[in-house]
Design a protein around this motif. Sequence first.
Motif, PDB file in Angstrom:
ATOM      1  N   HIS A 261       0.813  -1.215   0.000  1.00 16.33           N
ATOM      2  CA  HIS A 261       0.000   0.000   0.000  1.00 16.33           C
ATOM      3  C   HIS A 261       0.846   1.264   0.000  1.00 16.33           C
ATOM      4  N   ASP A 262       2.047   1.204   0.537  1.00 15.24           N
ATOM      5  CA  ASP A 262       2.947   2.358   0.442  1.00 15.24           C
ATOM      6  C   ASP A 262       3.304   2.636  -1.018  1.00 15.24           C
ATOM      7  N   ILE A 263       3.469   1.586  -1.801  1.00 11.91           N
ATOM      8  CA  ILE A 263       3.781   1.753  -3.226  1.00 11.91           C
ATOM      9  C   ILE A 263       2.644   2.471  -3.935  1.00 11.91           C
ATOM     10  N   TYR A 264       1.416   2.062  -3.659  1.00  7.78           N
ATOM     11  CA  TYR A 264       0.292   2.635  -4.392  1.00  7.78           C
ATOM     12  C   TYR A 264      -0.052   4.040  -3.908  1.00  7.78           C
ATOM     13  N   ARG A 265       0.286   4.364  -2.677  1.00 10.45           N
ATOM     14  CA  ARG A 265       0.130   5.760  -2.250  1.00 10.45           C
ATOM     15  C   ARG A 265       1.073   6.661  -3.043  1.00 10.45           C
ATOM     16  N   ALA A 266       2.277   6.182  -3.282  1.00  9.03           N
ATOM     17  CA  ALA A 266       3.223   6.953  -4.089  1.00  9.03           C
ATOM     18  C   ALA A 266       2.746   7.053  -5.542  1.00  9.03           C
ATOM     19  N   TRP A 267       2.206   5.975  -6.068  1.00  2.93           N
ATOM     20  CA  TRP A 267       1.711   5.989  -7.442  1.00  2.93           C
ATOM     21  C   TRP A 267       0.515   6.921  -7.582  1.00  2.93           C
ATOM     22  N   ARG A 268      -0.340   6.968  -6.577  1.00  2.60           N
ATOM     23  CA  ARG A 268      -1.516   7.835  -6.649  1.00  2.60           C
ATOM     24  C   ARG A 268      -1.097   9.300  -6.785  1.00  2.60           C
ATOM     25  N   LYS A 269      -0.039   9.682  -6.110  1.00  2.00           N
ATOM     26  CA  LYS A 269       0.439  11.062  -6.223  1.00  2.00           C
ATOM     27  C   LYS A 269       0.861  11.368  -7.653  1.00  2.00           C
ATOM     28  N   ILE A 270       1.477  10.382  -8.315  1.00  2.00           N
ATOM     29  CA  ILE A 270       1.862  10.581  -9.714  1.00  2.00           C
ATOM     30  C   ILE A 270       0.628  10.718 -10.595  1.00  2.00           C
ATOM     31  N   LEU A 271      -0.337   9.838 -10.422  1.00  4.26           N
ATOM     32  CA  LEU A 271      -1.566   9.901 -11.213  1.00  4.26           C
ATOM     33  C   LEU A 271      -2.258  11.245 -11.039  1.00  4.26           C
ATOM     34  N   ASP A 272      -2.259  11.746  -9.818  1.00  3.61           N
ATOM     35  CA  ASP A 272      -2.942  13.005  -9.543  1.00  3.61           C
ATOM     36  C   ASP A 272      -2.208  14.217 -10.105  1.00  3.61           C
ATOM     37  N   GLU A 273      -0.956  14.046 -10.520  1.00  3.80           N
ATOM     38  CA  GLU A 273      -0.223  15.149 -11.141  1.00  3.80           C
ATOM     39  C   GLU A 273      -0.774  15.491 -12.523  1.00  3.80           C
ATOM     40  N   TYR A 274      -1.474  14.549 -13.146  1.00  2.00           N
ATOM     41  CA  TYR A 274      -1.878  14.691 -14.542  1.00  2.00           C
ATOM     42  C   TYR A 274      -3.349  15.078 -14.645  1.00  2.00           C
ATOM     43  N   PRO A 275      -3.695  15.868 -15.664  1.00  2.00           N
ATOM     44  CA  PRO A 275      -5.099  16.245 -15.857  1.00  2.00           C
ATOM     45  C   PRO A 275      -5.911  15.079 -16.403  1.00  2.00           C
ATOM     46  N   GLY A 276      -7.213  15.192 -16.315  1.00  2.00           N
ATOM     47  CA  GLY A 276      -8.088  14.220 -16.947  1.00  2.00           C
ATOM     48  C   GLY A 276      -8.412  12.991 -16.138  1.00  2.00           C
ATOM     49  N   GLU A 277      -8.079  13.007 -14.843  1.00  2.00           N
ATOM     50  CA  GLU A 277      -8.420  11.887 -13.957  1.00  2.00           C
ATOM     51  C   GLU A 277      -7.860  10.555 -14.445  1.00  2.00           C
ATOM     52  N   ARG A 278      -6.546  10.419 -14.371  1.00  2.00           N
ATOM     53  CA  ARG A 278      -5.887   9.155 -14.699  1.00  2.00           C
ATOM     54  C   ARG A 278      -6.068   8.202 -13.520  1.00  2.00           C
ATOM     55  N   ILE A 279      -6.222   6.927 -13.796  1.00  2.00           N
ATOM     56  CA  ILE A 279      -6.614   5.999 -12.738  1.00  2.00           C
ATOM     57  C   ILE A 279      -5.671   4.803 -12.645  1.00  2.00           C
ATOM     58  N   GLY A 280      -5.705   4.142 -11.491  1.00  2.00           N
ATOM     59  CA  GLY A 280      -5.026   2.890 -11.270  1.00  2.00           C
ATOM     60  C   GLY A 280      -6.029   1.816 -10.899  1.00  2.00           C
ATOM     61  N   VAL A 281      -5.887   0.646 -11.507  1.00  2.00           N
ATOM     62  CA  VAL A 281      -6.803  -0.483 -11.284  1.00  2.00           C
ATOM     63  C   VAL A 281      -5.980  -1.675 -10.812  1.00  2.00           C
ATOM     64  N   ALA A 282      -6.311  -2.201  -9.657  1.00  2.00           N
ATOM     65  CA  ALA A 282      -5.535  -3.296  -9.069  1.00  2.00           C
ATOM     66  C   ALA A 282      -6.081  -4.653  -9.486  1.00  2.00           C
ATOM     67  N   GLU A 283      -5.185  -5.480 -10.042  1.00  2.00           N
ATOM     68  CA  GLU A 283      -5.483  -6.906 -10.122  1.00  2.00           C
ATOM     69  C   GLU A 283      -4.965  -7.504  -8.815  1.00  2.00           C
ATOM     70  N   ALA A 284      -5.839  -7.594  -7.847  1.00  2.00           N
ATOM     71  CA  ALA A 284      -5.428  -8.015  -6.504  1.00  2.00           C
ATOM     72  C   ALA A 284      -6.278  -9.190  -6.055  1.00  2.00           C
ATOM     73  N   TRP A 285      -5.681 -10.373  -6.066  1.00  2.00           N
ATOM     74  CA  TRP A 285      -6.359 -11.562  -5.540  1.00  2.00           C
ATOM     75  C   TRP A 285      -6.157 -11.571  -4.027  1.00  2.00           C
ATOM     76  N   THR A 286      -7.220 -11.384  -3.297  1.00  2.00           N
ATOM     77  CA  THR A 286      -7.143 -11.313  -1.833  1.00  2.00           C
ATOM     78  C   THR A 286      -8.135 -12.290  -1.214  1.00  2.00           C
ATOM     79  N   PRO A 287      -7.947 -12.620   0.068  1.00  2.00           N
ATOM     80  CA  PRO A 287      -8.848 -13.591   0.703  1.00  2.00           C
ATOM     81  C   PRO A 287     -10.283 -13.099   0.835  1.00  2.00           C
ATOM     82  N   THR A 288     -10.470 -11.777   0.975  1.00  2.00           N
ATOM     83  CA  THR A 288     -11.809 -11.230   1.202  1.00  2.00           C
ATOM     84  C   THR A 288     -11.962  -9.919   0.444  1.00  2.00           C
ATOM     85  N   VAL A 289     -13.211  -9.536   0.196  1.00  2.00           N
ATOM     86  CA  VAL A 289     -13.449  -8.239  -0.452  1.00  2.00           C
ATOM     87  C   VAL A 289     -13.028  -7.104   0.466  1.00  2.00           C
TER      88      VAL A 289
END
Length: 558
Positions: A261-289
């Motif tokens: 989650h520390d990695i994706y917090r850093a990535w979110r800051k990069i995404l937010d630098e750009y106009p047009g609402e760029r997004i990140g989508v996780a392929e995350a297989w986890t035990p629970t929703v």
Amino acid sequence: MTQHLAAPAPGTAHTPSTPTDWWRDAVIYQVYPRSFADGDGDGMGDLAGVRARLPYLRDLGVDAVWLSPFYASPQADAGYDVADYRAIDPMFGTLLDADGLIRDAHELGLRVITDVVPNHSSDQHEWFKRALAEGPGSALRDRYHFRPGKGTDGQLPPNDWESVFGGPAWTRTTDPDGTPGDWYLHLFAPEQPDLNWENAAVTDEFRSILRFWLDMGVDGFRIDVAHGLVKAEGLPDLGTHDQLKLLGNDVMPFFDQDGVHDIYRAWRKILDEYPGERIGVAEAWTPTVERTANYVRPDELHQAFNFQYLGTYWDATALREVIDSSLAAMRPVGAPTTWVLSNHDVTRHATRFANPPGLGTQIRTPGDRELGLRRARAATLLMLALPGSAYVYQGEELGLPDVTDLPDEVRQDPSFFRAAGQDGFRDGCRVPIPWTSTGPSYGFGTGGSWLPQPATWGGLSVEAQTGDPTSTLELYRSALAVRREHPGLGAGTDVSWLPDTGEGVLAFAREGFVCTANTTGAPVRIEAPGTLLLSSSEVTLAEDGAVLPADTTAWWSV
């Protein structure tokens, strides 16, 4: 030879002008490039082919296109073994083709999401090749997980982890002098060494990679194995011989570690630098929703795939439970729920639902084709009626089944060739899709197709189904048009279940809208809640109500 293209300056690439929070209720179409359309006639799909077919996707009614990997790669795992993250593999085209595709998509009002593969690189990546050539002590080895083996001569793997594709998750190297050396970790194929995200060079490199593609104009990233980047300290033994059965059911020392989650917090800051609402989508297989929801907290990613929903059978009780739990898990973090029925890694839902429950998402038999298609159509309308974002896998709008009888000699899925791994039947959902009723590859291209298409696919082609009001393609087109126009579809975060619907029937209300789904094998009579908008099979209306045929979903305006 790969080609590089200088990216535009940050923020200058063209992006479509669409409403705020476009991703919250977007319908996103997954393109598997090698199987979508072949632009140069070599039998392999490519970016030129995708680009030429973008008007089809616009007319289908989707909001965005997600492209599976097209980077420079030896193709040991269909491009998920990346040798150069800033180059296009020649089999798919050039960076100029990618630039043109992105610009054309934006002109058509389509967003573009690309895959990024940060858990592992190819063993042909320059970093890994140099790490092997330089031998023990090379600083580049710390960018991966190299470890000495156990046993008297280091002949045993460093721990008991198994590859998702079967067999040990470790491969022993040979030192430059020809003697046996250290082992390296690969949670997937040996050609896919895992990167070490504790190394600053790795984190810096991927921040640069994200910015490269954001500057090119992409609207977001689907993050492959998003749950796998961080490994437990010390790489401890798991202590079980049933690891493959546990995947997705428990927190593993190599999956879903809190440090991701520390990695994706850093990535979110990069995404937010750009106009047009760029997004990140996780392929995350986890035990629970609930653990999946951790990836989409307000300062992390925007969406995460809902694999619990994908794995749910066509059963009213099970579907209601997973819908409720999914919505409840996402509500506290303010993220939209995602819904998906098929993708490039699982048996198509038209075939899954053609078979009895309990067989999982990798199915070897075709089952009852008519039953599977009827359920698939109904499941699609149910999915598209739910609040949140929906994903459509290429060809499902044609009602394509999995190809379960591919001969062994044409298979390319690496898991097929490894003992004790996955079933290795992912090739069945990756067969190139048909565009025309006739021709050597049904319009896929002029040079055949890299996996053989069934002889019956001409009748399932875009050409054959267009204009036929009973076809699955026209059902998708109609459903996406209604979804776009009706305020009660897609938006929001909740559903209101209607009482007394009868066993095997789901019914819920949203703003000015009701969805009813009969999951049973027999017709059921219901009270008509309003004006019929659309149905997956023909609904009989009468003054005293309506009859939903077996395995049918209907939409109503109220």
